[in-house]
Design a protein around this motif. Structure first.
Motif, PDB file in Angstrom:
ATOM      1  N   ILE A 215       8.833  -1.155 -19.250  1.00  0.00           N
ATOM      2  CA  ILE A 215       8.905  -0.393 -20.501  1.00  0.00           C
ATOM      3  C   ILE A 215       7.665  -0.628 -21.372  1.00  0.00           C
ATOM      4  CG2 ILE A 215      10.229  -0.045 -22.621  1.00  0.00           C
ATOM      5  CD1 ILE A 215      12.694  -0.794 -21.086  1.00  0.00           C
ATOM      6  N   GLN A 216       7.382  -1.905 -21.633  1.00  0.00           N
ATOM      7  CA  GLN A 216       6.328  -2.230 -22.604  1.00  0.00           C
ATOM      8  C   GLN A 216       4.924  -2.051 -22.032  1.00  0.00           C
ATOM      9  OE1 GLN A 216       7.061  -3.115 -25.620  1.00  0.00           O
ATOM     10  NE2 GLN A 216       9.228  -3.642 -25.510  1.00  0.00           N
ATOM     11  N   LYS A 217       4.712  -2.515 -20.804  1.00  0.00           N
ATOM     12  CA  LYS A 217       3.327  -2.534 -20.317  1.00  0.00           C
ATOM     13  C   LYS A 217       2.971  -1.278 -19.524  1.00  0.00           C
ATOM     14  CE  LYS A 217       2.636  -7.299 -20.796  1.00  0.00           C
ATOM     15  NZ  LYS A 217       2.810  -8.580 -20.175  1.00  0.00           N
ATOM     16  N   ILE A 218       3.950  -0.768 -18.750  1.00  0.00           N
ATOM     17  CA  ILE A 218       3.624   0.431 -17.963  1.00  0.00           C
ATOM     18  C   ILE A 218       3.991   1.693 -18.751  1.00  0.00           C
ATOM     19  CG2 ILE A 218       4.033   1.609 -15.760  1.00  0.00           C
ATOM     20  CD1 ILE A 218       4.435  -1.086 -14.469  1.00  0.00           C
ATOM     21  N   GLY A 219       5.010   1.580 -19.601  1.00  0.00           N
ATOM     22  CA  GLY A 219       5.352   2.709 -20.467  1.00  0.00           C
ATOM     23  C   GLY A 219       6.370   3.683 -19.877  1.00  0.00           C
ATOM     24  N   LEU A 220       7.241   3.188 -19.011  1.00  0.00           N
ATOM     25  CA  LEU A 220       8.275   4.075 -18.444  1.00  0.00           C
ATOM     26  C   LEU A 220       9.412   4.272 -19.449  1.00  0.00           C
ATOM     27  CD1 LEU A 220       8.738   2.698 -14.793  1.00  0.00           C
ATOM     28  CD2 LEU A 220       7.132   4.404 -15.612  1.00  0.00           C
ATOM     29  N   ARG A 221      10.207   5.323 -19.210  1.00  0.00           N
ATOM     30  CA  ARG A 221      11.406   5.521 -20.031  1.00  0.00           C
ATOM     31  C   ARG A 221      12.383   4.376 -19.746  1.00  0.00           C
ATOM     32  NH1 ARG A 221       9.698  10.151 -17.929  1.00  0.00           N
ATOM     33  NH2 ARG A 221       9.373  11.919 -19.293  1.00  0.00           N
ATOM     34  N   GLU A 222      13.175   4.044 -20.768  1.00  0.00           N
ATOM     35  CA  GLU A 222      14.104   2.933 -20.577  1.00  0.00           C
ATOM     36  C   GLU A 222      15.109   3.241 -19.462  1.00  0.00           C
ATOM     37  OE1 GLU A 222      15.883   1.407 -24.197  1.00  0.00           O
ATOM     38  OE2 GLU A 222      17.344   0.414 -22.930  1.00  0.00           O
ATOM     39  N   SER A 223      15.528   4.525 -19.392  1.00  0.00           N
ATOM     40  CA  SER A 223      16.537   4.866 -18.377  1.00  0.00           C
ATOM     41  C   SER A 223      15.977   4.651 -16.968  1.00  0.00           C
ATOM     42  CB  SER A 223      17.000   6.309 -18.550  1.00  0.00           C
ATOM     43  OG  SER A 223      15.877   7.147 -18.515  1.00  0.00           O
TER      44      SER A 223
ATOM     45  N   LEU B 229      -0.182  -1.924 -11.210  1.00  0.00           N
ATOM     46  CA  LEU B 229      -0.400  -3.309 -10.780  1.00  0.00           C
ATOM     47  C   LEU B 229      -0.683  -4.232 -11.971  1.00  0.00           C
ATOM     48  CD1 LEU B 229      -2.529  -3.131  -7.516  1.00  0.00           C
ATOM     49  CD2 LEU B 229      -0.175  -3.906  -7.788  1.00  0.00           C
ATOM     50  N   ILE B 230      -1.558  -3.747 -12.877  1.00  0.00           N
ATOM     51  CA  ILE B 230      -1.909  -4.607 -14.017  1.00  0.00           C
ATOM     52  C   ILE B 230      -0.675  -4.808 -14.903  1.00  0.00           C
ATOM     53  CG2 ILE B 230      -3.345  -4.797 -16.098  1.00  0.00           C
ATOM     54  CD1 ILE B 230      -5.518  -3.253 -14.569  1.00  0.00           C
ATOM     55  N   GLY B 231       0.015  -3.698 -15.219  1.00  0.00           N
ATOM     56  CA  GLY B 231       1.197  -3.782 -16.089  1.00  0.00           C
ATOM     57  C   GLY B 231       2.308  -4.619 -15.467  1.00  0.00           C
ATOM     58  N   GLY B 232       2.405  -4.548 -14.134  1.00  0.00           N
ATOM     59  CA  GLY B 232       3.519  -5.245 -13.478  1.00  0.00           C
ATOM     60  C   GLY B 232       3.162  -6.654 -13.050  1.00  0.00           C
TER      61      GLY B 232
ATOM     62  N   CYS C 299       0.851  -1.205   0.000  1.00  0.00           N
ATOM     63  CA  CYS C 299       0.000   0.000   0.000  1.00  0.00           C
ATOM     64  C   CYS C 299       0.881   1.247   0.000  1.00  0.00           C
ATOM     65  CB  CYS C 299      -0.900   0.029   1.229  1.00  0.00           C
ATOM     66  SG  CYS C 299      -2.085  -1.291   1.236  1.00  0.00           S
ATOM     67  N   TYR C 300       1.969   1.181   0.749  1.00  0.00           N
ATOM     68  CA  TYR C 300       2.894   2.328   0.777  1.00  0.00           C
ATOM     69  C   TYR C 300       3.446   2.592  -0.632  1.00  0.00           C
ATOM     70  CZ  TYR C 300       7.505   4.490   1.279  1.00  0.00           C
ATOM     71  OH  TYR C 300       8.615   5.281   1.117  1.00  0.00           O
ATOM     72  N   TYR C 301       3.831   1.520  -1.331  1.00  0.00           N
ATOM     73  CA  TYR C 301       4.353   1.690  -2.700  1.00  0.00           C
ATOM     74  C   TYR C 301       3.317   2.356  -3.599  1.00  0.00           C
ATOM     75  CZ  TYR C 301       8.236  -1.543  -1.786  1.00  0.00           C
ATOM     76  OH  TYR C 301       9.353  -2.147  -1.302  1.00  0.00           O
ATOM     77  N   LEU C 302       2.075   1.836  -3.505  1.00  0.00           N
ATOM     78  CA  LEU C 302       1.032   2.361  -4.401  1.00  0.00           C
ATOM     79  C   LEU C 302       0.772   3.840  -4.104  1.00  0.00           C
ATOM     80  CD1 LEU C 302      -1.418  -0.664  -4.555  1.00  0.00           C
ATOM     81  CD2 LEU C 302       0.246   0.073  -6.245  1.00  0.00           C
ATOM     82  N   THR C 303       0.820   4.211  -2.812  1.00  0.00           N
ATOM     83  CA  THR C 303       0.617   5.619  -2.459  1.00  0.00           C
ATOM     84  C   THR C 303       1.745   6.470  -3.045  1.00  0.00           C
ATOM     85  OG1 THR C 303      -0.140   4.722  -0.371  1.00  0.00           O
ATOM     86  CG2 THR C 303       0.050   7.101  -0.490  1.00  0.00           C
ATOM     87  N   ARG C 304       2.965   5.965  -2.933  1.00  0.00           N
ATOM     88  CA  ARG C 304       4.103   6.736  -3.470  1.00  0.00           C
ATOM     89  C   ARG C 304       3.983   6.881  -4.981  1.00  0.00           C
ATOM     90  NH1 ARG C 304       9.794   7.452  -1.235  1.00  0.00           N
ATOM     91  NH2 ARG C 304       9.261   9.306  -2.369  1.00  0.00           N
TER      92      ARG C 304
ATOM     93  N   GLY D 190       3.848  10.362  -6.616  1.00  0.00           N
ATOM     94  CA  GLY D 190       5.185  10.744  -7.109  1.00  0.00           C
ATOM     95  C   GLY D 190       5.449  10.448  -8.574  1.00  0.00           C
ATOM     96  N   SER D 191       4.470   9.851  -9.279  1.00  0.00           N
ATOM     97  CA  SER D 191       4.739   9.570 -10.692  1.00  0.00           C
ATOM     98  C   SER D 191       3.462   9.737 -11.513  1.00  0.00           C
ATOM     99  CB  SER D 191       5.268   8.152 -10.860  1.00  0.00           C
ATOM    100  OG  SER D 191       4.188   7.254 -10.865  1.00  0.00           O
ATOM    101  N   TRP D 192       3.622   9.664 -12.821  1.00  0.00           N
ATOM    102  CA  TRP D 192       2.447   9.826 -13.680  1.00  0.00           C
ATOM    103  C   TRP D 192       1.650   8.532 -13.793  1.00  0.00           C
ATOM    104  CZ3 TRP D 192       2.179   6.419 -17.660  1.00  0.00           C
ATOM    105  CH2 TRP D 192       3.367   5.824 -18.062  1.00  0.00           C
ATOM    106  N   VAL D 193       2.233   7.424 -13.319  1.00  0.00           N
ATOM    107  CA  VAL D 193       1.590   6.110 -13.496  1.00  0.00           C
ATOM    108  C   VAL D 193       0.426   5.960 -12.513  1.00  0.00           C
ATOM    109  CG1 VAL D 193       1.978   3.623 -13.512  1.00  0.00           C
ATOM    110  CG2 VAL D 193       3.863   5.173 -14.031  1.00  0.00           C
ATOM    111  N   LYS D 194      -0.693   5.467 -13.018  1.00  0.00           N
ATOM    112  CA  LYS D 194      -1.839   5.219 -12.117  1.00  0.00           C
ATOM    113  C   LYS D 194      -1.596   3.896 -11.386  1.00  0.00           C
ATOM    114  CE  LYS D 194      -5.633   7.621 -14.342  1.00  0.00           C
ATOM    115  NZ  LYS D 194      -5.411   7.722 -15.796  1.00  0.00           N
ATOM    116  N   PRO D 195      -1.841   3.855 -10.063  1.00  0.00           N
ATOM    117  CA  PRO D 195      -1.584   2.619  -9.315  1.00  0.00           C
ATOM    118  C   PRO D 195      -2.227   1.385  -9.947  1.00  0.00           C
ATOM    119  CG  PRO D 195      -2.090   4.384  -7.809  1.00  0.00           C
ATOM    120  CD  PRO D 195      -2.260   4.957  -9.181  1.00  0.00           C
TER     121      PRO D 195
END
Ligand code: ASP
Length: 434
Positions: free
Chosen positions: A297-305, A269-272, A251-256, A260-265
């Motif tokens: 990268i592929q499912k959540i869409g983060l930058r490779e770096s 979860l689904i992408g990961g 839960c702490y991770y999902l809150t962060r 703290g990021s553009w990704v929806k919790p």
């Protein structure tokens, strides 16, 4: 391993480890009941006690492997991890805060639920008195520098070990980058030596782990025979407590991630999910790493770096689930033995759990190895880790999933609040295609 090779192995070796342990557990309970289930024949007591010998041997081996494993893991990470200059600091802060939160959640849940009080192991010889070691900050400081380089390896002293490992790790990394800048490769033999030794320790660890079912059989059969089922009540409570703590950590991770990021919790979860399920089924965050990387990268869409910093670097250093587990185990065993771990002692547990989690390799049961150091640091008897061995095969899977989720969280946070633009995405794709 090829199919042909795996067919050549004996039947027992073809059964997955968790099934072997489960089978050993069932046989052990039957044998334990036949031998008395808490009321053994006095003539048999000595023989029954000898059933614990394999487990004690395995614990000794784990203890012996713990310090070289941590030393080599830290040196290996320092020499091989690629961390771009500016991100290093941010990454270090993220990793440290996440690990600290994990340990604090673990300690909080263990202090509130008190799983160790739900049943007693009834070992009067060990349950008398306080744990010997207390926190003496000046003593800790004086003790931080070892009298010789090899002493921490001999004494299993975790603070001294980390001082030695960090000193050599930092220097070797600096030497490597200086030489690389000058086009020299003198550092390579040392890097190869460290890599080979690290792999060797892990292989020996695999041998020891292959014997875990035998140890589980022995310790469970002798415990059931001598003390009945009471000790297992508290182990059940321990499993529940660890699961609650791991859930809170997620839960702490999902809150962060949410703040703290553009990704929806939900998408996180689904992408990961592939990575999380692989972590659970393999009990190895290292084996899961390529899947984590791809999911980011592929499912959540983060930058490779960002994905590579979180998944590749994180899988070396970042084991929040392991840290939480180590701290909870120490507190649990202290509770079971009616020993009070004072606040300063819990502070030592926090410190050593951080080190132990950094040093735990991303392979099955690695947390069990470094746990011996956490116990030794506060003077807890390590033979009680034996009972944890019986439930570790399951809890290992759960904490591995949290380890991986921690790496994913760090990646999402580093990716920031701005999703990569399509132009960025296309640019990366074209580089990949070239
Ligand atoms: N199995 C865990 C991992 O691979 C390490 C541990 O035993 O805690 O991340």
């Amino acid at each position: 391993m090829s199919q042909h090779e795996s067919k050549d192995r004996p039947l027992w070796q073809r059964i997955p480890l968790y099934l072997q342990i489960a089978i050993a557990l069932v046989i052990a309970v039957v044998v334990g009941v036949l031998l008395g289930a808490g009321n053994p024949n006095p003539n048999n007591v000595d023989t029954i006690k000898n059933l614990a010998i394999p487990c004690n041997l395995i614990l000794k081996a784990l203890k012996a492997l713990a310090t070289p494993l941590i030393l080599l893991a830290v040196l290996h990470s320092f020499m091989t991890a690629t961390i771009p200059g500016r991100s290093g600091r941010r990454l270090a802060i993220l990793l440290l805060t996440n690990t600290l939160v994990a340990i604090l959640i673990g300690l909080l849940v263990a202090n509130v639920l008190q799983p160790g009080k739900w049943g007693s192991f009834g070992d009067a010889a060990l349950s008398t008195g306080e744990v010997k070691k207390t926190l003496d900050p000046w003593g800790l400081l004086q003790d931080a520098v070892p009298a010789s380089i090899l002493q921490p390896l001999v004494d299993n002293n975790v603070i001294q070990l980390i001082v030695v490992a960090l000193s050599f790790g930092i220097v070797l990394r600096a030497l490597k980058s200086e030489q690389t800048a000058e086009g020299k490769t003198d550092y390579l033999p040392i890097q190869q030596l460290i890599t080979i030794l690290f792999e060797a320790v892990i292989r020996i660890l695999h041998w020891v782990i292959a014997l875990v079912p035998l140890a589980v059989f022995g310790i469970v059969a002798s415990t059931v025979a001598l003390k009945g089922f009471a000790p297992f009540k508290s182990l059940g409570a321990f499993i529940i407590a660890v699961l609650v703590a791991l859930l809170l950590q997620s839960c702490y991770y999902l809150t962060r991630v949410y703040f703290g990021s553009w990704v929806k919790p939900k998408n996180f979860l689904i992408g990961g999910s592939d990575a999380l399920f692989t972590a659970f089924s393999s009990a190895s965050s290292t084996a899961t790493m390529p899947i984590t990387f791809e999911a980011l990268i592929q499912k959540i869409g983060l930058r490779e770096s960002s994905a590579s910093l979180g998944a590749l670097v994180g899988s070396n250093f970042n084991n929040d689930g392991t840290a939480l587990y180590e701290a909870m185990s120490a507190l649990f065993v202290a509770q079971v033995l009616n020993l009070n771990l004072s606040l300063p002692q819990q502070l030592i547990v926090i410190l050593t759990s951080i080190v132990a989690s950094v040093g735990a390799a991303g392979i099955p049961e690695a947390g069990l190895v470094t746990m011996t150091l956490v116990f030794t640091s506060v003077g807890l008897p390590t033979q009680y880790i034996a009972l944890l061995v019986t439930v570790d095969w399951f809890l290992d899977r759960c904490r591995t999933a949290i380890n991986v989720m921690g790496d994913m969280t760090v990646s999402a946070l580093i990716d920031g609040k701005q999703r990569q633009s399509q132009a960025e995405e296309l640019a990366i794709e074209s580089i990949i295609e070239e």
